[in-house]
Every structure is written in structure tokens, then in C-alpha cells.
Design a protein around this motif. Sequence first.
Motif, PDB file in Angstrom:
ATOM      1  N   PRO A   1      -4.616  58.182  49.898  1.00 59.39           N
ATOM      2  CA  PRO A   1      -4.172  59.584  49.859  1.00 59.39           C
ATOM      3  C   PRO A   1      -4.213  60.175  48.440  1.00 59.39           C
ATOM      4  O   PRO A   1      -4.585  61.335  48.271  1.00 59.39           O
ATOM      5  CB  PRO A   1      -2.735  59.523  50.388  1.00 59.39           C
ATOM      6  N   ALA A   2      -3.881  59.381  47.433  1.00 58.92           N
ATOM      7  CA  ALA A   2      -3.947  59.865  46.048  1.00 58.92           C
ATOM      8  C   ALA A   2      -5.391  60.159  45.655  1.00 58.92           C
ATOM      9  O   ALA A   2      -5.661  61.145  44.963  1.00 58.92           O
ATOM     10  CB  ALA A   2      -3.335  58.840  45.096  1.00 58.92           C
ATOM     11  N   ALA A   3      -6.320  59.320  46.109  1.00 58.18           N
ATOM     12  CA  ALA A   3      -7.740  59.555  45.812  1.00 58.18           C
ATOM     13  C   ALA A   3      -8.209  60.862  46.447  1.00 58.18           C
ATOM     14  O   ALA A   3      -8.949  61.629  45.828  1.00 58.18           O
ATOM     15  CB  ALA A   3      -8.587  58.382  46.295  1.00 58.18           C
ATOM     16  N   GLN A   4      -7.764  61.133  47.664  1.00 60.34           N
ATOM     17  CA  GLN A   4      -8.145  62.387  48.322  1.00 60.34           C
ATOM     18  C   GLN A   4      -7.546  63.583  47.593  1.00 60.34           C
ATOM     19  O   GLN A   4      -8.224  64.593  47.384  1.00 60.34           O
ATOM     20  CB  GLN A   4      -7.709  62.392  49.788  1.00 60.34           C
ATOM     21  N   ASP A   5      -6.290  63.463  47.158  1.00 64.95           N
ATOM     22  CA  ASP A   5      -5.669  64.539  46.377  1.00 64.95           C
ATOM     23  C   ASP A   5      -6.438  64.771  45.078  1.00 64.95           C
ATOM     24  O   ASP A   5      -6.622  65.906  44.642  1.00 64.95           O
ATOM     25  CB  ASP A   5      -4.216  64.206  46.049  1.00 64.95           C
ATOM     26  N   LEU A   6      -6.897  63.686  44.484  1.00 58.48           N
ATOM     27  CA  LEU A   6      -7.664  63.781  43.238  1.00 58.48           C
ATOM     28  C   LEU A   6      -8.974  64.530  43.479  1.00 58.48           C
ATOM     29  O   LEU A   6      -9.348  65.416  42.699  1.00 58.48           O
ATOM     30  CB  LEU A   6      -7.928  62.368  42.721  1.00 58.48           C
ATOM     31  N   LEU A   7      -9.659  64.215  44.571  1.00 56.22           N
ATOM     32  CA  LEU A   7     -10.894  64.926  44.924  1.00 56.22           C
ATOM     33  C   LEU A   7     -10.621  66.415  45.178  1.00 56.22           C
ATOM     34  O   LEU A   7     -11.366  67.273  44.704  1.00 56.22           O
ATOM     35  CB  LEU A   7     -11.542  64.293  46.162  1.00 56.22           C
ATOM     36  N   ASP A   8      -9.559  66.695  45.932  1.00 55.21           N
ATOM     37  CA  ASP A   8      -9.205  68.092  46.229  1.00 55.21           C
ATOM     38  C   ASP A   8      -8.892  68.863  44.943  1.00 55.21           C
ATOM     39  O   ASP A   8      -9.309  70.014  44.777  1.00 55.21           O
ATOM     40  CB  ASP A   8      -7.986  68.154  47.158  1.00 55.21           C
ATOM     41  N   THR A   9      -8.165  68.211  44.030  1.00 55.34           N
ATOM     42  CA  THR A   9      -7.778  68.865  42.784  1.00 55.34           C
ATOM     43  C   THR A   9      -8.990  69.082  41.886  1.00 55.34           C
ATOM     44  O   THR A   9      -9.129  70.144  41.269  1.00 55.34           O
ATOM     45  CB  THR A   9      -6.682  68.048  42.065  1.00 55.34           C
ATOM     46  N   LEU A  10      -9.881  68.087  41.822  1.00 53.06           N
ATOM     47  CA  LEU A  10     -11.111  68.243  41.040  1.00 53.06           C
ATOM     48  C   LEU A  10     -11.942  69.398  41.592  1.00 53.06           C
ATOM     49  O   LEU A  10     -12.428  70.242  40.836  1.00 53.06           O
ATOM     50  CB  LEU A  10     -11.925  66.948  41.028  1.00 53.06           C
ATOM     51  N   ALA A  11     -12.097  69.467  42.910  1.00 57.94           N
ATOM     52  CA  ALA A  11     -12.877  70.547  43.523  1.00 57.94           C
ATOM     53  C   ALA A  11     -12.260  71.908  43.196  1.00 57.94           C
ATOM     54  O   ALA A  11     -12.979  72.877  42.943  1.00 57.94           O
ATOM     55  CB  ALA A  11     -12.964  70.345  45.031  1.00 57.94           C
ATOM     56  N   ALA A  12     -10.937  71.985  43.152  1.00 59.57           N
ATOM     57  CA  ALA A  12     -10.259  73.248  42.849  1.00 59.57           C
ATOM     58  C   ALA A  12     -10.474  73.676  41.391  1.00 59.57           C
ATOM     59  O   ALA A  12     -10.360  74.856  41.078  1.00 59.57           O
ATOM     60  CB  ALA A  12      -8.770  73.117  43.130  1.00 59.57           C
ATOM     61  N   HIS A  13     -10.792  72.711  40.530  1.00 54.67           N
ATOM     62  CA  HIS A  13     -11.002  72.991  39.101  1.00 54.67           C
ATOM     63  C   HIS A  13     -12.467  72.825  38.686  1.00 54.67           C
ATOM     64  O   HIS A  13     -12.761  72.669  37.510  1.00 54.67           O
ATOM     65  CB  HIS A  13     -10.119  72.058  38.259  1.00 54.67           C
ATOM     66  N   LYS A  14     -13.381  72.881  39.657  1.00 54.80           N
ATOM     67  CA  LYS A  14     -14.787  72.567  39.376  1.00 54.80           C
ATOM     68  C   LYS A  14     -15.426  73.459  38.316  1.00 54.80           C
ATOM     69  O   LYS A  14     -16.366  73.043  37.659  1.00 54.80           O
ATOM     70  CB  LYS A  14     -15.605  72.578  40.661  1.00 54.80           C
ATOM     71  N   ASP A  15     -14.909  74.660  38.133  1.00 52.49           N
ATOM     72  CA  ASP A  15     -15.490  75.554  37.121  1.00 52.49           C
ATOM     73  C   ASP A  15     -15.253  75.057  35.694  1.00 52.49           C
ATOM     74  O   ASP A  15     -16.042  75.356  34.804  1.00 52.49           O
ATOM     75  CB  ASP A  15     -14.948  76.971  37.270  1.00 52.49           C
ATOM     76  N   GLY A  16     -14.178  74.289  35.479  1.00 52.53           N
ATOM     77  CA  GLY A  16     -13.875  73.850  34.128  1.00 52.53           C
ATOM     78  C   GLY A  16     -13.642  72.361  33.985  1.00 52.53           C
ATOM     79  O   GLY A  16     -13.132  71.916  32.965  1.00 52.53           O
TER      80      GLY A  16
END
Length: 136
Positions: free
Chosen positions: A25-40
Motif C-alpha cells: 500500500p505504501a508503494a501504491q501511495d508513492l506512485l500516486d504521489t509521484l504521478a500527482a507531482h509529475k510536472d516537477g
Amino acid sequence: MIRDIMKDETFLAQKAEPATPDDFPAAQDLLDTLAAHKDGCVGMAANMIGVNKRIIVFDNEGKYMVMFNPEIVKRSQPYEAEEGCLSLTGTRKTRRWQSIKVQYQNEQFQTRFKTFTGWTAQIIQHEIDHCEGVLI
């Protein structure tokens, strides 16, 4: 789930604990958070979202990749770089390697080895530094 970015340098300076299958679940949260910040942002380590585990995610030539318990086992061709980080203000100079061989576990927790070069290698080195408690 998109998580807040950790800014607490005392927490970020801790060496991460080994990841286990319970940390999916932490890995999925990490992916979701990275995708949300993909511009920077092109990579993240679990401690950047407040999870002290050896998990990194990064943009591997246009596709996100997850590594559990990554370790650099071979490196060559050092160079000087300057990097920024979502968890810290500004940029810092650091030494990186043009080519790295990484031992890690995939999503099935199978041990794998893969060689990375150039920009992708630099991203991975930055995220593994996070796992070691090194602030760049």
C-alpha cells in the motif's frame, strides 16, 4: 492515495527499514504521489511521504517503476551533478555515476539485477540516497 511531502529533515535523515510485502500500500501511495507531482518530480522514496521503508519509484524512460530494497552493487564513470528535491528547498551539488547496477526486489518480491545509465541512473541514485538518510 496522494500523500503530503515530508519536509522534516530529522525524519528524512533516518536510514530506512527494509521493505516487506506488507508495504505494497505504501508503494501504491508513492506512485500516486509521484504521478500527482509529475510536472516537477521524476522520482520519490518512501520517506518523502512519511514512510521509513526502502521503497523507491521513478520515471524509467516514460514508465513508472517500483523498487523494493534497492542497493547499488556496481558503479562507474563518476561526474558532478546539481539536484533539487521536493522535500528540500533549493539545489545541491553531488557526485553521481553514469552507470549503475542495482539489485532490488520487484512487485512479486523477486530479486532482480538491472543496469541503468544516464538520467535514469541519476534519479535512482538520488532516491537510494533518501533510503540511506542522505539529504541531497
